[in-house]
Design an enzyme around this catalytic site. Structure first.
Site, PDB file in Angstrom:
ATOM      1  N   ARG A  51      -1.624  21.590  23.594  1.00  0.00           N
ATOM      2  CA  ARG A  51      -2.860  20.348  23.859  1.00  0.00           C
ATOM      3  C   ARG A  51      -4.212  21.596  23.630  1.00  0.00           C
ATOM      4  O   ARG A  51      -4.924  21.085  23.080  1.00  0.00           O
ATOM      5  CB  ARG A  51      -2.797  20.090  25.385  1.00  0.00           C
ATOM      6  CG  ARG A  51      -1.775  19.019  25.628  1.00  0.00           C
ATOM      7  CD  ARG A  51      -1.561  18.830  26.906  1.00  0.00           C
ATOM      8  NE  ARG A  51      -0.558  19.913  27.041  1.00  0.00           N
ATOM      9  CZ  ARG A  51       0.816  19.725  27.011  1.00  0.00           C
ATOM     10  NH1 ARG A  51       1.166  18.542  26.440  1.00  0.00           N
ATOM     11  NH2 ARG A  51       1.595  20.880  27.060  1.00  0.00           N
ATOM     12  N   THR A  52      -4.273  22.438  24.241  1.00  0.00           N
ATOM     13  CA  THR A  52      -5.427  23.313  24.357  1.00  0.00           C
ATOM     14  C   THR A  52      -5.788  23.697  23.068  1.00  0.00           C
ATOM     15  O   THR A  52      -6.966  23.416  22.665  1.00  0.00           O
ATOM     16  CB  THR A  52      -5.526  24.538  25.055  1.00  0.00           C
ATOM     17  OG1 THR A  52      -4.971  24.041  26.532  1.00  0.00           O
ATOM     18  CG2 THR A  52      -6.946  25.130  25.481  1.00  0.00           C
ATOM     19  N   LYS A  79       2.145  44.759  14.377  1.00  0.00           N
ATOM     20  CA  LYS A  79       2.136  46.052  14.242  1.00  0.00           C
ATOM     21  C   LYS A  79       1.189  47.196  14.909  1.00  0.00           C
ATOM     22  O   LYS A  79       0.932  48.179  14.820  1.00  0.00           O
ATOM     23  CB  LYS A  79       1.305  46.150  12.711  1.00  0.00           C
ATOM     24  CG  LYS A  79       2.074  45.345  11.710  1.00  0.00           C
ATOM     25  CD  LYS A  79       1.231  45.190  10.467  1.00  0.00           C
ATOM     26  CE  LYS A  79       1.903  44.096   9.401  1.00  0.00           C
ATOM     27  NZ  LYS A  79       0.748  43.765   8.446  1.00  0.00           N
ATOM     28  N   ARG A 101      -6.899  32.501  24.243  1.00  0.00           N
ATOM     29  CA  ARG A 101      -5.916  32.410  25.467  1.00  0.00           C
ATOM     30  C   ARG A 101      -4.983  33.650  25.154  1.00  0.00           C
ATOM     31  O   ARG A 101      -4.805  33.855  23.984  1.00  0.00           O
ATOM     32  CB  ARG A 101      -4.910  31.109  25.006  1.00  0.00           C
ATOM     33  CG  ARG A 101      -3.837  31.151  25.840  1.00  0.00           C
ATOM     34  CD  ARG A 101      -3.029  30.009  25.726  1.00  0.00           C
ATOM     35  NE  ARG A 101      -3.469  28.743  26.758  1.00  0.00           N
ATOM     36  CZ  ARG A 101      -3.070  27.734  26.862  1.00  0.00           C
ATOM     37  NH1 ARG A 101      -1.711  27.529  26.467  1.00  0.00           N
ATOM     38  NH2 ARG A 101      -3.579  27.040  27.491  1.00  0.00           N
ATOM     39  N   HIS A 129      -8.528  28.585  33.883  1.00  0.00           N
ATOM     40  CA  HIS A 129      -8.417  27.778  32.702  1.00  0.00           C
ATOM     41  C   HIS A 129      -9.680  26.707  32.673  1.00  0.00           C
ATOM     42  O   HIS A 129      -9.329  25.561  32.972  1.00  0.00           O
ATOM     43  CB  HIS A 129      -7.041  27.132  32.572  1.00  0.00           C
ATOM     44  CG  HIS A 129      -6.677  26.439  31.271  1.00  0.00           C
ATOM     45  ND1 HIS A 129      -7.517  26.037  30.368  1.00  0.00           N
ATOM     46  CD2 HIS A 129      -5.467  26.072  30.892  1.00  0.00           C
ATOM     47  CE1 HIS A 129      -6.831  25.465  29.199  1.00  0.00           C
ATOM     48  NE2 HIS A 129      -5.606  25.367  29.594  1.00  0.00           N
TER      49      HIS A 129
HETATM   50  C1  NCD Z   1      -1.094  25.191  31.092  1.00  0.00           C
HETATM   51  C2  NCD Z   1      -1.467  26.319  30.731  1.00  0.00           C
HETATM   52  O1  NCD Z   1      -0.907  26.670  29.754  1.00  0.00           O
HETATM   53  O2  NCD Z   1      -2.182  26.973  31.225  1.00  0.00           O
HETATM   54  N1  NCD Z   1      -1.353  23.802  30.120  1.00  0.00           N
HETATM   55  C3  NCD Z   1      -2.517  23.501  29.714  1.00  0.00           C
HETATM   56  O3  NCD Z   1      -3.252  24.289  29.098  1.00  0.00           O
HETATM   57  N2  NCD Z   1      -2.754  22.473  29.685  1.00  0.00           N
HETATM   58  C4  NCD Z   1      -0.404  24.800  32.158  1.00  0.00           C
HETATM   59  C5  NCD Z   1       1.054  25.523  31.980  1.00  0.00           C
HETATM   60  O4  NCD Z   1       1.312  26.260  31.225  1.00  0.00           O
HETATM   61  O5  NCD Z   1       1.889  24.918  32.773  1.00  0.00           O
END
Ligand code: NCD
Length: 297
Positions: A51-52, A79, A101, A129
């Site tokens: 999603r993100t 590497k 991320r 997040h």
């Molecule tokens: C989450 C995440 O990756 O922090 N998902 C998201 O980004 N919508 C939650 C999760 O991994 O459970």
């Protein structure tokens, strides 16, 4: 230029103005492709995402930007290239923002100290997040107008959840009451100091919540045995149909995804009439457009 490293550090009026701005980015809103036309937004994902990453991609395209989509698989991370070298090399290609991320808490904060463009945290370890919390708040504001006086019950693996932490900070900043529910082994210390009420009894809290936010049991982050079994967890903390019936008539069910169906959330509830889970995802694009606009345009 402004970073979004966490909800921490953003005042209520700043959060509200960003959320107000996101309304103009909903489908059918005015064309926004002039805002980042000719600019590049770099997605730097050291950890998996559905999603993100796609949402930030769509958001950047909606503002007219080109998107550089970098993922750790197939990169020179294998590497031995360091985080800072990777980030500096991506920055050298000229993006106005790096959306990143990383599995380590604080990684985007480190990168932000060493690059000149905006850094947007798309999830760092178990820390924050912020874009998820903002799209969750946006979804609730769409229903309720203001969040003042509303009760949001966050249920699940709070210990490992960056979503829980950012949501707690954001919801509290916007005036909501936040109750956090999990087995004692999945509650991190210090939540009360951030304004949460902590409980281990889901059934006692359910009838009082205006929204129930279920969190994924993050088995991949659990190095020790935090739980006797996922079956027992589902029995005590899973939102199933019997529990859903005890919720307030107009209360909603949320989940940031990915869902462990049948563990923290029963399929019939996830796909049922109270669920706003796909609204959260749709709203994510508008909210991330607003984030890119505020931070990088
Ligand atoms: C989450 C995440 O990756 O922090 N998902 C998201 O980004 N919508 C939650 C999760 O991994 O459970």
């Amino acid at each position: 230029m402004r970073h979004l490293l966490g909800i921490e550090g953003w005042r209520r009026d700043e959060l509200e103005s960003l959320l107000d701005r996101a309304k103009a980015h909903l489908p059918g809103g005015p064309d926004a492709t002039h805002l980042l036309r000719g600019k590049v937004v770099a997605n730097l994902f050291f950890e998996d995402s559905t999603r993100t990453r796609t949402s930030f991609h769509m958001a950047a395209k909606g503002l007219g930007a080109s998107v550089l989509n970098w993922t750790h698989t197939g990169s020179s991370v294998s590497k031995g290239e360091t985080l800072l070298d990777t980030a500096r090399n991506i920055e050298a290609t000229g993006p106005v923002a790096i959306v990143m991320r990383h599995r380590s808490s604080g990684a985007p904060h480190l990168v932000a100290k060493h690059v000149k463009c905006a850094v947007i945290n798309a999830g760092d370890g178990t820390h924050e997040h912020p874009s998820q919390a903002l799209l969750d708040a946006f979804t609730l504001r769409q229903r309720w107008g203001a969040l003042d006086g509303r009760t949001v019950l966050i249920v699940g693996d709070v210990l490992h959840s960056r979503v829980a932490r950012s949501n707690l900070l954001c919801l509290k900043a916007l005036g909501a009451r936040v109750v956090v529910c999990a087995p004692p082994t999945l509650i991190p210390p210090g939540l009360e100091a951030l304004g949460a009420e902590v409980t281990h009894n889901l059934d006692a809290q359910l009838p009082h919540a205006d929204a129930v936010m279920c969190l994924r049991l993050q088995l991949e982050r659990q190095e020790q045995a935090f739980l006797p079994s996922t079956r027992e967890y589902a029995r005590l903390f899973g939102l199933n149909v019997a529990r859903e019936e005890r919720m307030k008539a107009d209360a909603v069910v949320m989940h940031p995804g990915p869902i462990n169906r049948g563990v923290e959330l029963a399929p019939a509830v996830a796909d049922g009439p109270r669920s706003v889970i796909l609204e959260q995802v749709s709203n994510g694009v508008a909210v991330r457009r607003a984030i890119l606009e505020v931070c990088a345009a």
